[in-house]
Design an enzyme around this catalytic site. Sequence first.
Site, PDB file in Angstrom:
ATOM      1  N   ARG A  67      -8.325  -5.854   0.041  1.00  0.00           N
ATOM      2  CA  ARG A  67      -7.557  -5.170   0.927  1.00  0.00           C
ATOM      3  C   ARG A  67      -8.136  -5.027   2.492  1.00  0.00           C
ATOM      4  O   ARG A  67      -7.481  -5.135   3.487  1.00  0.00           O
ATOM      5  CB  ARG A  67      -7.210  -3.700   0.285  1.00  0.00           C
ATOM      6  N   ILE A  93       0.093  -0.382   7.219  1.00  0.00           N
ATOM      7  CA  ILE A  93      -0.134  -1.050   5.554  1.00  0.00           C
ATOM      8  C   ILE A  93      -0.087   0.144   4.869  1.00  0.00           C
ATOM      9  O   ILE A  93      -0.637   1.196   4.858  1.00  0.00           O
ATOM     10  CB  ILE A  93      -1.412  -1.960   5.662  1.00  0.00           C
ATOM     11  N   SER A  94       0.978   0.122   3.689  1.00  0.00           N
ATOM     12  CA  SER A  94       1.120   1.318   3.006  1.00  0.00           C
ATOM     13  C   SER A  94      -0.291   1.759   2.107  1.00  0.00           C
ATOM     14  O   SER A  94      -1.215   1.022   2.070  1.00  0.00           O
ATOM     15  CB  SER A  94       2.060   0.895   1.878  1.00  0.00           C
ATOM     16  N   GLN A  95      -0.008   2.990   1.662  1.00  0.00           N
ATOM     17  CA  GLN A  95      -0.958   3.633   0.903  1.00  0.00           C
ATOM     18  C   GLN A  95      -1.239   2.828  -0.583  1.00  0.00           C
ATOM     19  O   GLN A  95      -0.448   2.311  -1.022  1.00  0.00           O
ATOM     20  CB  GLN A  95      -0.694   4.898   0.544  1.00  0.00           C
ATOM     21  N   PRO A  96      -2.728   2.692  -0.831  1.00  0.00           N
ATOM     22  CA  PRO A  96      -2.860   1.665  -2.177  1.00  0.00           C
ATOM     23  C   PRO A  96      -1.970   2.390  -3.272  1.00  0.00           C
ATOM     24  O   PRO A  96      -1.472   1.263  -4.183  1.00  0.00           O
ATOM     25  CB  PRO A  96      -4.239   2.064  -2.206  1.00  0.00           C
TER      26      PRO A  96
END
Length: 245
Positions: A67, A93-96
């Site tokens: 990431r 970038i979205s939350q994991p």
Amino acid sequence: MNKFWKIISISALIFFIAAISPVKGAFKADSDEKTFTSMRKGMVNKQIIRRGVRNEDVIRAMMTVPRHRFVPKGWVLMAYDDTPLPIGYGQTISQPYIVAYMTEILNLDKESQVLEVGTGSGYQAAILSCIAKEVCTIEIIPELAEPASLRLKKLDYQNVKVTCGDGYYGWPEHAPFDAIIVTAAAGHIPPPLLKQLKAGGRMVIPVGGPFMIQNLILVEKDNAGKITTRNLMSVRFVPLTGKHE
Ligand code: SAM
């Protein structure tokens, strides 16, 4: 030691230090990668498994994809934090956890043909590509689409196709899709995406107004082509933009 030999030995020492410094650099890069791997392991355990993601392919993909290579340089140390991060142009970038949860919901296997709307950094596409046969991903902002495409190539995600365009209309040339994932919030479920979803396929999409709490919706098309929808949870995504709005 006379002056001549002093000069010779100092020069030799300088030459020796210069010669080994790239090796030292390699050791440093190696230890950085080890640190990131351990940060990633922590992320998967605390944020993904502990919150209930069970699909082994998804867990493996989250454990594998670096990431930190998908976030801008200034954010690298926060790459594995429990949060979305800025990637420029007002996008994130979205939350994991959201990446893992949305991927799990799609029920992918190694034969799946997947469409992603909203490439952003390319991270979600990389995760999908570890599980599916092919990932087609569309990004509307050229300044994000191009670097994402290069990044995915450089990191050797060979089964990802990236294009720049309005994902509201899907990607008819590669349809139908077993699974569709939309990573920006739409005011409604785009009819072209419903059309490009295979019978038996699944779509996950945040639906709701811009910058408000939205609903993450699972759309299923049965073998007779009948559509059903289910609200999964409240989410907050950047808006799906484009001429259709
Ligand atoms: N999936 C991305 C990742 O892994 O980095 C994060 C996506 S970000 C939350 C949403 C993305 O959707 C943004 O990059 C935005 O530019 C893009 N987007 C918004 N409207 C779009 C549209 N109509 N078609 C394609 N992409 C769109």
